[in-house]
Motif scaffolding. Structure first.
Motif, PDB file in Angstrom:
ATOM      1  N   GLU A  95       2.540  -2.225   3.209  1.00 36.04           N
ATOM      2  CA  GLU A  95       2.087  -3.577   2.690  1.00 36.04           C
ATOM      3  C   GLU A  95       0.591  -3.893   2.785  1.00 36.04           C
ATOM      4  N   ASN A  96       0.146  -3.274   4.056  1.00 37.83           N
ATOM      5  CA  ASN A  96      -1.147  -3.456   4.485  1.00 37.83           C
ATOM      6  C   ASN A  96      -2.251  -3.009   3.444  1.00 37.83           C
ATOM      7  N   ILE A  97      -1.739  -1.952   2.650  1.00 42.89           N
ATOM      8  CA  ILE A  97      -2.824  -1.294   1.823  1.00 42.89           C
ATOM      9  C   ILE A  97      -2.724  -1.703   0.331  1.00 42.89           C
TER      10      ILE A  97
ATOM     11  N   ILE B  38      -9.246   6.531   8.819  1.00 44.05           N
ATOM     12  CA  ILE B  38      -8.391   6.484  10.079  1.00 44.05           C
ATOM     13  C   ILE B  38      -9.331   6.010  11.167  1.00 44.05           C
ATOM     14  N   ASP B  39      -8.680   5.174  11.849  1.00 42.23           N
ATOM     15  CA  ASP B  39      -9.656   4.716  13.020  1.00 42.23           C
ATOM     16  C   ASP B  39      -9.263   5.207  14.421  1.00 42.23           C
ATOM     17  N   THR B  40      -9.916   5.914  15.113  1.00 46.12           N
ATOM     18  CA  THR B  40      -9.148   6.245  16.714  1.00 46.12           C
ATOM     19  C   THR B  40     -10.291   6.191  17.485  1.00 46.12           C
TER      20      THR B  40
ATOM     21  N   THR C 199      -5.113   2.902  14.969  1.00 48.94           N
ATOM     22  CA  THR C 199      -4.188   3.576  15.640  1.00 48.94           C
ATOM     23  C   THR C 199      -4.077   3.159  17.126  1.00 48.94           C
ATOM     24  N   PHE C 200      -4.817   1.989  17.679  1.00 48.81           N
ATOM     25  CA  PHE C 200      -4.765   1.681  18.906  1.00 48.81           C
ATOM     26  C   PHE C 200      -3.515   1.369  19.529  1.00 48.81           C
ATOM     27  N   ASP C 201      -3.065   1.686  20.391  1.00 47.96           N
ATOM     28  CA  ASP C 201      -2.004   1.495  21.277  1.00 47.96           C
ATOM     29  C   ASP C 201      -0.829   2.117  21.047  1.00 47.96           C
TER      30      ASP C 201
ATOM     31  N   PHE D 149     -11.898  -5.057  13.474  1.00 47.30           N
ATOM     32  CA  PHE D 149     -10.636  -4.615  14.262  1.00 47.30           C
ATOM     33  C   PHE D 149      -9.880  -6.078  14.534  1.00 47.30           C
ATOM     34  N   SER D 150      -8.600  -5.526  14.770  1.00 42.48           N
ATOM     35  CA  SER D 150      -7.618  -6.866  14.891  1.00 42.48           C
ATOM     36  C   SER D 150      -7.617  -7.709  13.698  1.00 42.48           C
ATOM     37  N   PRO D 151      -7.687  -6.905  12.434  1.00 44.69           N
ATOM     38  CA  PRO D 151      -7.888  -7.835  11.195  1.00 44.69           C
ATOM     39  C   PRO D 151      -6.852  -8.857  11.035  1.00 44.69           C
ATOM     40  N   LEU D 152      -5.763  -8.905  11.679  1.00 44.13           N
ATOM     41  CA  LEU D 152      -4.526  -9.443  11.248  1.00 44.13           C
ATOM     42  C   LEU D 152      -4.460 -10.765  12.688  1.00 44.13           C
ATOM     43  N   ALA D 153      -5.562 -10.640  13.414  1.00 51.13           N
ATOM     44  CA  ALA D 153      -5.501 -11.428  14.559  1.00 51.13           C
ATOM     45  C   ALA D 153      -4.320 -11.064  15.462  1.00 51.13           C
TER      46      ALA D 153
ATOM     47  N   PRO E 281      -6.035  -2.505   9.760  1.00 50.27           N
ATOM     48  CA  PRO E 281      -4.796  -2.865  10.342  1.00 50.27           C
ATOM     49  C   PRO E 281      -3.934  -1.758  10.902  1.00 50.27           C
ATOM     50  N   LYS E 282      -3.433  -1.894  12.023  1.00 49.75           N
ATOM     51  CA  LYS E 282      -2.621  -1.063  12.919  1.00 49.75           C
ATOM     52  C   LYS E 282      -1.354  -1.398  12.376  1.00 49.75           C
ATOM     53  N   SER E 283      -0.288  -0.433  12.142  1.00 45.49           N
ATOM     54  CA  SER E 283       1.175  -0.540  12.106  1.00 45.49           C
ATOM     55  C   SER E 283       1.841   0.730  12.310  1.00 45.49           C
ATOM     56  N   ILE E 284       2.954   0.552  12.789  1.00 48.01           N
ATOM     57  CA  ILE E 284       3.660   1.765  12.969  1.00 48.01           C
ATOM     58  C   ILE E 284       5.196   1.532  12.059  1.00 48.01           C
ATOM     59  N   THR E 285       5.295   0.562  11.385  1.00 49.81           N
ATOM     60  CA  THR E 285       6.314   0.046  10.811  1.00 49.81           C
ATOM     61  C   THR E 285       6.031   0.370   9.169  1.00 49.81           C
ATOM     62  N   PRO E 286       6.881   1.311   8.737  1.00 46.54           N
ATOM     63  CA  PRO E 286       6.722   1.991   7.243  1.00 46.54           C
ATOM     64  C   PRO E 286       6.370   0.795   6.295  1.00 46.54           C
ATOM     65  N   LYS E 287       7.242  -0.293   6.138  1.00 40.05           N
ATOM     66  CA  LYS E 287       7.040  -1.208   5.252  1.00 40.05           C
ATOM     67  C   LYS E 287       5.473  -1.988   5.516  1.00 40.05           C
ATOM     68  N   ARG E 288       5.316  -2.079   6.702  1.00 38.72           N
ATOM     69  CA  ARG E 288       4.062  -2.908   7.032  1.00 38.72           C
ATOM     70  C   ARG E 288       2.901  -1.886   6.472  1.00 38.72           C
ATOM     71  N   ILE E 289       2.903  -0.616   6.730  1.00 38.59           N
ATOM     72  CA  ILE E 289       1.913   0.315   6.477  1.00 38.59           C
ATOM     73  C   ILE E 289       1.647   0.323   4.923  1.00 38.59           C
TER      74      ILE E 289
HETATM   75  N1  LIG Z   1     -13.539  -1.067  18.792  1.00 33.17           N
HETATM   76  C1  LIG Z   1     -12.630  -1.717  19.421  1.00 33.17           C
HETATM   77  O1  LIG Z   1     -13.088  -2.225  20.768  1.00 33.17           O
HETATM   78  C2  LIG Z   1     -11.183  -1.961  18.866  1.00 33.17           C
HETATM   79  C3  LIG Z   1     -10.398  -3.057  19.782  1.00 33.17           C
HETATM   80  C4  LIG Z   1      -9.257  -3.315  19.230  1.00 33.17           C
HETATM   81  C5  LIG Z   1      -8.798  -2.546  18.071  1.00 33.17           C
HETATM   82  N2  LIG Z   1      -9.312  -1.539  17.453  1.00 33.17           N
HETATM   83  C6  LIG Z   1      -9.014  -0.837  16.213  1.00 33.17           C
HETATM   84  O2  LIG Z   1      -8.469  -1.888  15.111  1.00 33.17           O
HETATM   85  C7  LIG Z   1      -7.135  -1.559  14.924  1.00 33.17           C
HETATM   86  C8  LIG Z   1      -6.470  -2.755  14.495  1.00 33.17           C
HETATM   87  O3  LIG Z   1      -6.494  -3.713  15.405  1.00 33.17           O
HETATM   88  P1  LIG Z   1      -5.031  -4.102  16.338  1.00 33.17           P
HETATM   89  O4  LIG Z   1      -4.117  -2.993  16.440  1.00 33.17           O
HETATM   90  O5  LIG Z   1      -5.635  -4.695  17.757  1.00 33.17           O
HETATM   91  O6  LIG Z   1      -4.704  -5.387  15.478  1.00 33.17           O
HETATM   92  P2  LIG Z   1      -4.172  -5.702  14.277  1.00 33.17           P
HETATM   93  O7  LIG Z   1      -3.944  -4.429  13.359  1.00 33.17           O
HETATM   94  O8  LIG Z   1      -4.513  -7.067  13.765  1.00 33.17           O
HETATM   95  O9  LIG Z   1      -2.622  -5.966  14.708  1.00 33.17           O
HETATM   96  C9  LIG Z   1      -1.522  -4.834  14.827  1.00 33.17           C
HETATM   97  C10 LIG Z   1      -0.316  -5.459  15.238  1.00 33.17           C
HETATM   98  O10 LIG Z   1       0.173  -6.317  13.719  1.00 33.17           O
HETATM   99  C11 LIG Z   1       1.453  -5.740  13.558  1.00 33.17           C
HETATM  100  N3  LIG Z   1       1.419  -5.826  12.179  1.00 33.17           N
HETATM  101  C12 LIG Z   1       0.866  -4.736  11.278  1.00 33.17           C
HETATM  102  N4  LIG Z   1       0.866  -5.098   9.918  1.00 33.17           N
HETATM  103  C13 LIG Z   1       1.538  -6.364   9.830  1.00 33.17           C
HETATM  104  C14 LIG Z   1       2.093  -7.020   8.718  1.00 33.17           C
HETATM  105  N5  LIG Z   1       1.989  -6.816   7.538  1.00 33.17           N
HETATM  106  N6  LIG Z   1       2.720  -8.300   9.145  1.00 33.17           N
HETATM  107  C15 LIG Z   1       3.168  -8.646  10.332  1.00 33.17           C
HETATM  108  N7  LIG Z   1       2.762  -7.916  11.393  1.00 33.17           N
HETATM  109  C16 LIG Z   1       1.930  -6.700  11.303  1.00 33.17           C
HETATM  110  C17 LIG Z   1       1.533  -4.415  14.042  1.00 33.17           C
HETATM  111  O11 LIG Z   1       2.968  -4.322  14.382  1.00 33.17           O
HETATM  112  P3  LIG Z   1       3.770  -2.709  14.261  1.00 33.17           P
HETATM  113  O12 LIG Z   1       2.842  -1.686  14.538  1.00 33.17           O
HETATM  114  O13 LIG Z   1       4.767  -3.030  15.090  1.00 33.17           O
HETATM  115  O14 LIG Z   1       3.960  -2.842  12.690  1.00 33.17           O
HETATM  116  C18 LIG Z   1       0.779  -4.687  15.440  1.00 33.17           C
HETATM  117  O15 LIG Z   1       1.540  -5.165  16.437  1.00 33.17           O
HETATM  118  C19 LIG Z   1      -6.688  -0.794  16.061  1.00 33.17           C
HETATM  119  O16 LIG Z   1      -5.278  -0.288  15.761  1.00 33.17           O
HETATM  120  C20 LIG Z   1      -7.812   0.054  16.476  1.00 33.17           C
HETATM  121  O17 LIG Z   1      -8.060   1.155  15.727  1.00 33.17           O
HETATM  122  C21 LIG Z   1     -10.680  -1.161  17.960  1.00 33.17           C
END
Ligand SMILES: NC(=O)c1ccc[n+]([C@@H]2O[C@H](COP(=O)([O-])OP(=O)(O)OC[C@H]3O[C@@H](n4cnc5c(N)ncnc54)[C@H](OP(=O)(O)O)[C@@H]3O)[C@@H](O)[C@H]2O)c1
Length: 322
Positions: free
Chosen positions: A275-277, A46-48, A22-24, A214-218, A265-273
């Motif tokens: 897809e990711n699970i 849920i991660d917050t 849920t970051f950002d 975290f940032s599992p999608l790079a 993974p974080k997403s605010i897009t229903p289709k991706r939410i």
């Molecule tokens: N502990 C820490 O220091 C730390 C640091 C960073 C993150 N985190 C946690 O880890 C979570 C995930 O990391 P993150 O948000 O940095 O990166 P992420 O989950 O790897 O990527 C999120 C981005 O990818 C897009 N996305 C999501 N699903 C997708 C898909 N199936 N295909 C293409 N694009 C997709 C999202 O766009 P849309 O939202 O527009 O769909 C968003 O821009 C965070 O939300 C937070 O909870 C923790």
């Protein structure tokens, strides 16, 4: 290759291998709609974090799910994090209680120290201390043992079922382990197909510490940011995805889970939410895993950069590398 749907934590607690980041995202409507979509899609992890400023909104959504009877508290795994201004023995309990109040919960399933670095905190003003240039003031070297003792007290008091670390490297984890009465149950770090951190992950697994990526999608979102600074955007691998009729995102998430790493993974897009699970109905074979392992480029693929806090690189605990 099989994949675990849950990872076992102390006390019989089960952490779902795929969670919702849920970051950002702290706009009330955005968080409410995306979290409702995620819960409907079956996310139960849920991660917050206190610093994400969305705990209250998440708490409101959960309250409605509990009130409607669609969800019981024990059906859902909630992680939140001690903010850097709480990384001081005197302030762990204060921030734990603030998070519980925000989330409107009696306990969280996992409470993590967000960073191994403390920020100075002005308690009367209720904000991080900054200098005349607006730059954050850091605490000195972190007393890891003393902060961890306060984390353990949160378990004793029933405020956290389990406790863990985030953005800690091996030597910092070793320091905590030396004096820990309750061992860290989890480490949350950046981890994806381009930054696989095998030494750090192996160290955790050998020590009974589960790992969350975290940032599992790079972080494709960060690509827009990187491009602004002339860095090339990273494309997720699609050859293996085509072979399995899955998306590249699903492949890299499944890759983590088969490495016994949970992904949020974080997403605010229903289709991706949705897809990711949907990563539990296919399996990567040994050859796929081998090919994906080759994509590791190490540190240069790191996307989350804490040096945006000016001066942090001079802090003695600023060594986030595994
Ligand atoms: N502990 C820490 O220091 C730390 C640091 C960073 C993150 N985190 C946690 O880890 C979570 C995930 O990391 P993150 O948000 O940095 O990166 P992420 O989950 O790897 O990527 C999120 C981005 O990818 C897009 N996305 C999501 N699903 C997708 C898909 N199936 N295909 C293409 N694009 C997709 C999202 O766009 P849309 O939202 O527009 O769909 C968003 O821009 C965070 O939300 C937070 O909870 C923790």
């Amino acid at each position: 290759m099989a994949a675990k749907i849950f990872f076992n934590l102390p006390g019989g607690l089960k952490m779902p291998a795929l969670g919702f980041g849920t970051f950002d995202s702290n706009d009330e409507t955005e968080v409410t709609v995306s979290l409702n979509t995620a819960l409907e899609a079956g996310y139960r992890h849920i991660d917050t974090a206190y610093v994400y400023q969305n705990e209250k909104i998440i708490g409101n959504v959960l309250k409605q799910w509990f009130a409607s009877g669609k969800l019981k508290r024990e059906d859902i795994f909630i992680t939140t994090k001690l903010p850097p201004q709480g990384v001081h023995p005197d302030r762990v309990e204060l921030f734990m209680k603030k998070s519980l109040e925000n989330l409107q919960l009696d306990y969280v399933d996992l409470y993590l120290i967000h960073l191994p670095i403390g920020f100075k905190y002005d308690e009367s003003a209720g904000r991080v201390k900054v200098n005349e240039k607006g730059e954050i003031q850091f605490e000195g070297k972190t007393d890891h043992a003393a902060v961890w003792r306060k984390m353990e007290e949160q378990v004793d008091a029933g405020r956290a079922k389990t406790i863990g670390l985030s953005n800690y490297n091996i030597s910092q984890i070793e320091t905590v382990l030396k004096t820990a009465r309750i061992k860290p149950a989890n480490l949350q770090v950046e981890n994806h197909v381009y930054l696989q951190q095998t030494a750090l992950v192996d160290f955790c697994h050998k020590n009974g510490i589960t790992v969350v990526a975290f940032s599992p999608l790079a972080a494709p979102g960060h690509n827009k940011f990187a491009e602004k600074f002339g860095q090339a955007a990273k494309e997720l691998p699609d050859i293996i995805a085509k072979k399995h009729s899955k998306s590249p995102a699903q492949v890299v998430l499944r890759f983590l889970i088969q490495r016994e790493i949970a992904a949020i993974p974080k997403s605010i897009t229903p289709k991706r939410i949705q897809e990711n699970i949907n990563v539990f109905d296919f399996s990567l074979d040994d050859n796929d895993m081998k090919e994906l392992k080759k994509l590791d480029v190490g540190e240069k693929a790191r996307v989350v950069d804490f040096s945006l806090h000016k001066g942090i690189e001079k802090h003695p605990d600023y060594k986030v590398k595994g």
